[in-house]
Design a protein around this motif. Structure first.
Motif, PDB file in Angstrom:
ATOM      1  N   GLY A  84      -4.133  13.273  -8.729  1.00 23.91           N
ATOM      2  CA  GLY A  84      -3.642  12.464  -7.622  1.00 23.91           C
ATOM      3  C   GLY A  84      -4.744  12.107  -6.641  1.00 23.91           C
ATOM      4  N   GLU A  85      -5.665  13.031  -6.414  1.00 19.20           N
ATOM      5  CA  GLU A  85      -6.803  12.703  -5.540  1.00 19.20           C
ATOM      6  C   GLU A  85      -7.666  11.618  -6.160  1.00 19.20           C
ATOM      7  N   GLU A  86      -7.940  11.723  -7.441  1.00 20.57           N
ATOM      8  CA  GLU A  86      -8.786  10.724  -8.094  1.00 20.57           C
ATOM      9  C   GLU A  86      -8.197   9.328  -7.923  1.00 20.57           C
ATOM     10  N   LYS A  87      -6.899   9.210  -8.125  1.00 21.05           N
ATOM     11  CA  LYS A  87      -6.254   7.905  -7.992  1.00 21.05           C
ATOM     12  C   LYS A  87      -6.270   7.441  -6.538  1.00 21.05           C
ATOM     13  N   GLY A 114      -7.211   8.708   9.478  1.00 18.08           N
ATOM     14  CA  GLY A 114      -5.896   9.186   9.073  1.00 18.08           C
ATOM     15  C   GLY A 114      -6.108   9.993   7.805  1.00 18.08           C
ATOM     16  N   HIS A 115      -5.233  10.919   7.516  1.00 11.78           N
ATOM     17  CA  HIS A 115      -5.441  11.745   6.314  1.00 11.78           C
ATOM     18  C   HIS A 115      -4.680  11.172   5.128  1.00 11.78           C
ATOM     19  N   TRP A 116      -5.320  11.265   3.965  1.00 12.89           N
ATOM     20  CA  TRP A 116      -4.709  10.722   2.761  1.00 12.89           C
ATOM     21  C   TRP A 116      -3.915  11.760   1.981  1.00 12.89           C
ATOM     22  N   ASP A 117      -4.099  13.047   2.237  1.00 15.58           N
ATOM     23  CA  ASP A 117      -3.537  14.077   1.379  1.00 15.58           C
ATOM     24  C   ASP A 117      -2.085  14.399   1.717  1.00 15.58           C
ATOM     25  N   SER A 118      -1.365  14.828   0.694  1.00 18.16           N
ATOM     26  CA  SER A 118      -0.048  15.453   0.857  1.00 18.16           C
ATOM     27  C   SER A 118      -0.092  16.759   0.061  1.00 18.16           C
ATOM     28  N   PHE A 119       1.044  17.250  -0.408  1.00 15.35           N
ATOM     29  CA  PHE A 119       1.102  18.578  -1.014  1.00 15.35           C
ATOM     30  C   PHE A 119       1.223  18.580  -2.527  1.00 15.35           C
ATOM     31  N   GLY A 120       1.145  17.408  -3.155  1.00 18.46           N
ATOM     32  CA  GLY A 120       1.152  17.382  -4.609  1.00 18.46           C
ATOM     33  C   GLY A 120       2.511  17.689  -5.193  1.00 18.46           C
ATOM     34  N   ILE A 121       2.497  18.497  -6.228  1.00 20.23           N
ATOM     35  CA  ILE A 121       3.733  18.855  -6.944  1.00 20.23           C
ATOM     36  C   ILE A 121       4.088  20.290  -6.595  1.00 20.23           C
ATOM     37  N   GLY A 122       5.275  20.483  -6.046  1.00 15.25           N
ATOM     38  CA  GLY A 122       5.720  21.809  -5.634  1.00 15.25           C
ATOM     39  C   GLY A 122       6.973  22.235  -6.367  1.00 15.25           C
ATOM     40  N   ASP A 123       7.824  22.971  -5.683  1.00 15.41           N
ATOM     41  CA  ASP A 123       9.090  23.391  -6.264  1.00 15.41           C
ATOM     42  C   ASP A 123      10.096  22.251  -6.198  1.00 15.41           C
ATOM     43  N   ALA A 124      10.901  22.137  -7.227  1.00 19.57           N
ATOM     44  CA  ALA A 124      11.898  21.072  -7.276  1.00 19.57           C
ATOM     45  C   ALA A 124      12.962  21.274  -6.212  1.00 19.57           C
ATOM     46  N   ASP A 125      13.427  20.168  -5.630  1.00 17.04           N
ATOM     47  CA  ASP A 125      14.522  20.248  -4.672  1.00 17.04           C
ATOM     48  C   ASP A 125      15.853  20.191  -5.411  1.00 17.04           C
ATOM     49  N   HIS A 155       0.836  -1.202   0.000  1.00 15.93           N
ATOM     50  CA  HIS A 155       0.000   0.000   0.000  1.00 15.93           C
ATOM     51  C   HIS A 155       0.877   1.262   0.000  1.00 15.93           C
ATOM     52  N   LEU A 156       1.946   1.244   0.776  1.00 13.19           N
ATOM     53  CA  LEU A 156       2.838   2.401   0.822  1.00 13.19           C
ATOM     54  C   LEU A 156       3.489   2.650  -0.532  1.00 13.19           C
ATOM     55  N   ARG A 157       3.935   1.585  -1.155  1.00 10.19           N
ATOM     56  CA  ARG A 157       4.604   1.726  -2.447  1.00 10.19           C
ATOM     57  C   ARG A 157       3.667   2.362  -3.470  1.00 10.19           C
ATOM     58  N   MET A 158       2.400   2.011  -3.399  1.00 12.46           N
ATOM     59  CA  MET A 158       1.436   2.567  -4.343  1.00 12.46           C
ATOM     60  C   MET A 158       1.081   4.014  -3.989  1.00 12.46           C
ATOM     61  N   LEU A 159       0.653   4.243  -2.736  1.00 10.45           N
ATOM     62  CA  LEU A 159       0.170   5.568  -2.342  1.00 10.45           C
ATOM     63  C   LEU A 159       1.249   6.640  -2.425  1.00 10.45           C
ATOM     64  N   ALA A 160       2.498   6.269  -2.160  1.00 13.53           N
ATOM     65  CA  ALA A 160       3.587   7.247  -2.168  1.00 13.53           C
ATOM     66  C   ALA A 160       4.355   7.246  -3.482  1.00 13.53           C
ATOM     67  N   SER A 161       3.819   6.596  -4.498  1.00 12.22           N
ATOM     68  CA  SER A 161       4.499   6.561  -5.787  1.00 12.22           C
ATOM     69  C   SER A 161       4.320   7.875  -6.532  1.00 12.22           C
ATOM     70  N   ASP A 162       5.206   8.140  -7.472  1.00 12.10           N
ATOM     71  CA  ASP A 162       5.077   9.331  -8.312  1.00 12.10           C
ATOM     72  C   ASP A 162       3.787   9.304  -9.122  1.00 12.10           C
ATOM     73  N   GLU A 163       3.283   8.123  -9.396  1.00 14.59           N
ATOM     74  CA  GLU A 163       2.034   7.997 -10.152  1.00 14.59           C
ATOM     75  C   GLU A 163       0.887   8.724  -9.469  1.00 14.59           C
ATOM     76  N   PHE A 164       0.922   8.805  -8.116  1.00 17.97           N
ATOM     77  CA  PHE A 164      -0.149   9.465  -7.363  1.00 17.97           C
ATOM     78  C   PHE A 164       0.108  10.961  -7.175  1.00 17.97           C
ATOM     79  N   GLU A 165       1.201  11.465  -7.721  1.00 18.38           N
ATOM     80  CA  GLU A 165       1.477  12.896  -7.859  1.00 18.38           C
ATOM     81  C   GLU A 165       1.392  13.672  -6.555  1.00 18.38           C
ATOM     82  N   GLY A 166       1.724  13.047  -5.434  1.00 19.26           N
ATOM     83  CA  GLY A 166       1.732  13.755  -4.165  1.00 19.26           C
ATOM     84  C   GLY A 166       0.367  13.917  -3.518  1.00 19.26           C
ATOM     85  N   ARG A 167      -0.647  13.274  -4.036  1.00 21.31           N
ATOM     86  CA  ARG A 167      -1.977  13.161  -3.399  1.00 21.31           C
ATOM     87  C   ARG A 167      -2.550  14.506  -2.927  1.00 21.31           C
TER      88      ARG A 167
END
Length: 562
Positions: free
Chosen positions: A66-69, A328-339, A48-60
């Protein structure tokens, strides 16, 4: 993949008398947990972690692909676990209407210093945002005042604003509260109070008609670095729909770098350290910063979006009308500034894909066992990172009555750095669930440790707080600090590194280097806790000195027949 090191207003009501005990009834039958075949599985959590935190989910991020997925994945996993839809209209979701605010184009900001203009860089010198209904922010030459910690606490005989009108002005305030760097005083020591939270400071200033607030950032009292502030302010901002939004929200709000603030104070003829020491003393009063003006202009693109909480129900037996919420919350910050590596996706693996993975596993295990006495409602909440909005919305629009919701067990941020001897909870909750958690840990051969970092104010930074404000006994469970390999010193070091280098940053990623023994053992304790509360005839309760006790007691009659 970068290695992530581990982690991990309050309603000021007087406590009333003891709540009447529920009517006597036979003890609930002993309900056993499912056996080995249904135990918490490390590989399932990792999947589940590998899927939810993958780049495919675009930072949720809410209102993105990313929310839809994310929503689709959680609903699918709830169904596979054996839950029933617990949302609206027989579905898996609860629609959460949010106002979305995105800064459109450049932000100009400057201080004027006795006629000289000092240009500021947004994201570097300051970090601005606006949740105000105006789409065109254009503030010019606002008078600037220093209001200490920006606190008005009548019960503590403390009023930073006494004698000063801040209407239409920019208010500069300090982070946290006055006791953080001093001997314990009126605010009880280093443990952060509600008055220390940035959200309180914004609300208080808005009620006084201020045009804006800048909070001086310092890493230790804030409990996170400037990068966390910058990434949070740079992402789209959300709020629940408010009829009084124009009065509730400041036209502009944000943070100011410490070095920038030190120069600002010097330009006003003040020494920052001396001003801070004065603000820590009882009797401090806000005052103008002579010769200083503040101007800013930017456009905000506003829209109304529908995000979603995802809900799955495990129906109970003899006490099916009573509810235990696991959240628990599912959201993160999505796509931001590059590190520095060029990565811009804030994957949110620790924060908070870990909790969603655990929730799915707990649901699966409980559904395989005997039905619990109480119904268990699993809620993956949206928009926590925007101010606990999904939880706030549910508490205002519950799909099962809050009066007969026995408890909320919220999860946050399991550590990938190996197992610990203990498990912990966030803040000083003053609630029986803390003792229940200790008992559950003991049943699993582990110990319980109270929050070792009360000054970070974590109690006010997790979704359980929204339920607590509504009176429901609630707790957020997080990892312990006493590592099997490394002890407390190792655990504290790992936690500090996580907050300094990865929290709300693109490096919060999942990798094969994660030691899944920690999240697995922690999930197992939460499973035990939820099982115990769901199969009890007792009602969890706030302690006598809790500020939430009176709110809960107001609904005592609705529980008396249960």
């Amino acid at each position: 993949m970068k290695r992530v090191s581990g982690l991990l207003a309050v309603l000021l009501l007087a406590a009333c008398g003891n709540e009447a005990p529920p009517a006597q009834k036979p003890a609930a039958p002993v309900v056993k947990l499912a056996e080995d075949a249904a135990a918490i599985h490390s590989d399932r959590l990792a999947q589940h972690l590998r899927m939810l935190a993958s780049d495919e989910f675009e930072g949720r991020a809410p209102a993105t692909p990313g929310e839809e997925k994310t929503v689709a994945y959680i609903a699918e996993q709830f169904a596979a676990a054996g839950l029933q839809p617990g949302g609206e209209n027989g579905g898996w979701t609860q629609a959460v209407t949010l106002e979305k605010m995105v800064i459109n184009g450049p932000v100009t900001a400057a201080f004027s210093l006795n006629g000289t203009r000092w240009e500021l860089v947004n994201g570097e010198d300051i970090a601005l945002e606006s949740l105000h209904p105006d789409s065109d922010i254009d503030l010019r030459e606002l008078p600037v005042v220093f209001a200490g910690y920006g606190i008005t606490a009548p019960e503590l005989d403390w009023d930073d604003y006494a004698g000063l009108d801040v209407a239409g002005k920019l208010v500069v305030v300090l982070v946290n509260d006055p006791d953080f760097e001093t001997e314990p005083g009126r605010f009880g020591g280093r443990a952060m109070t509600w008055y220390g939270r940035w959200s309180y400071k914004y609300i208080e200033a808005a009620q006084r008609g201020a045009a804006g607030v800048l909070i001086v950032h310092e890493t230790e009292p804030a409990a996170y670095p400037w990068a966390t502030v910058r990434n949070g302010r740079g992402a789209p901002q959300f709020d629940i729909v408010r009829e009084d939004a124009a009065a509730f929200h400041l036209p502009v709000r944000g943070w100011i770098q410490l070095a920038t603030a030190q120069r600002l104070f010097a330009e006003a003829g003040l020494d920052f350290d001396e001003a801070k020491r004065a603000a820590q003393q009882h009797g401090f009063r806000a005052h103008a910063m002579q010769g200083i003006g503040f101007s800013t202009a930017f456009e905000v693109e506003r829209s109304r979006i529908i995000s979603r909480n995802v809900l799955g129900l495990l129906p109970g037996g003899a006490q099916a009308e009573e509810t235990v919420i696991v959240s628990g919350h599912w959201d993160s910050f999505g796509i931001g500034d590059a590190d520095e590596s060029g990565d811009a996706i804030i994957n949110g693996a620790v924060d908070n894909a870990t909790a969603i993975a655990s929730m799915i596993e707990i649901a699966r295990v409980m559904a395989l066992g005997e039905a619990p006495a109480r119904s268990v409602l699993f809620i993956a909440l949206t928009a926590e990172e925007s101010g606990l909005l999904g939880a706030t919305y549910y508490a205002a629009n519950p799909l099962r009555p809050l009066a007969t919701t026995a408890a909320v067990v919220n999860m946050e941020m399991w550590s990938p750095d190996g197992p610990t001897r203990d498990i912990s909870s966030w803040g000083l909750g003053k609630v029986s669930l803390e003792r229940d958690l200790a008992a559950a840990a003991k049943a699993r051969g582990r110990g319980y440790s109270s929050d070792p970092n009360l000054e970070a104010g974590l109690f006010y930074r997790a979704d359980h707080f929204a339920f607590a404000q509504a009176g429901v006994p609630a707790i957020t469970v997080g990892p312990g600090m006493d590592q099997l390999d490394g002890g407390v010193e190792g655990g504290m070091a790992a936690r500090a590194e996580y907050f300094a280098r990865h929290y709300h940053q693109p490096s919060d990623e999942f990798g094969d280097w994660w030691d899944m023994r920690g999240p697995t053992a922690d999930t197992d304790v939460v499973l035990q806790l939820v099982h115990d509360v769901a199969n009890s005839v007792d009602w969890p309760a706030w302690d006598a000195d809790s500020e939430f006790r009176a709110v809960r007691q107001a609904s005592a009659a609705e529980r008396s027949g249960h």
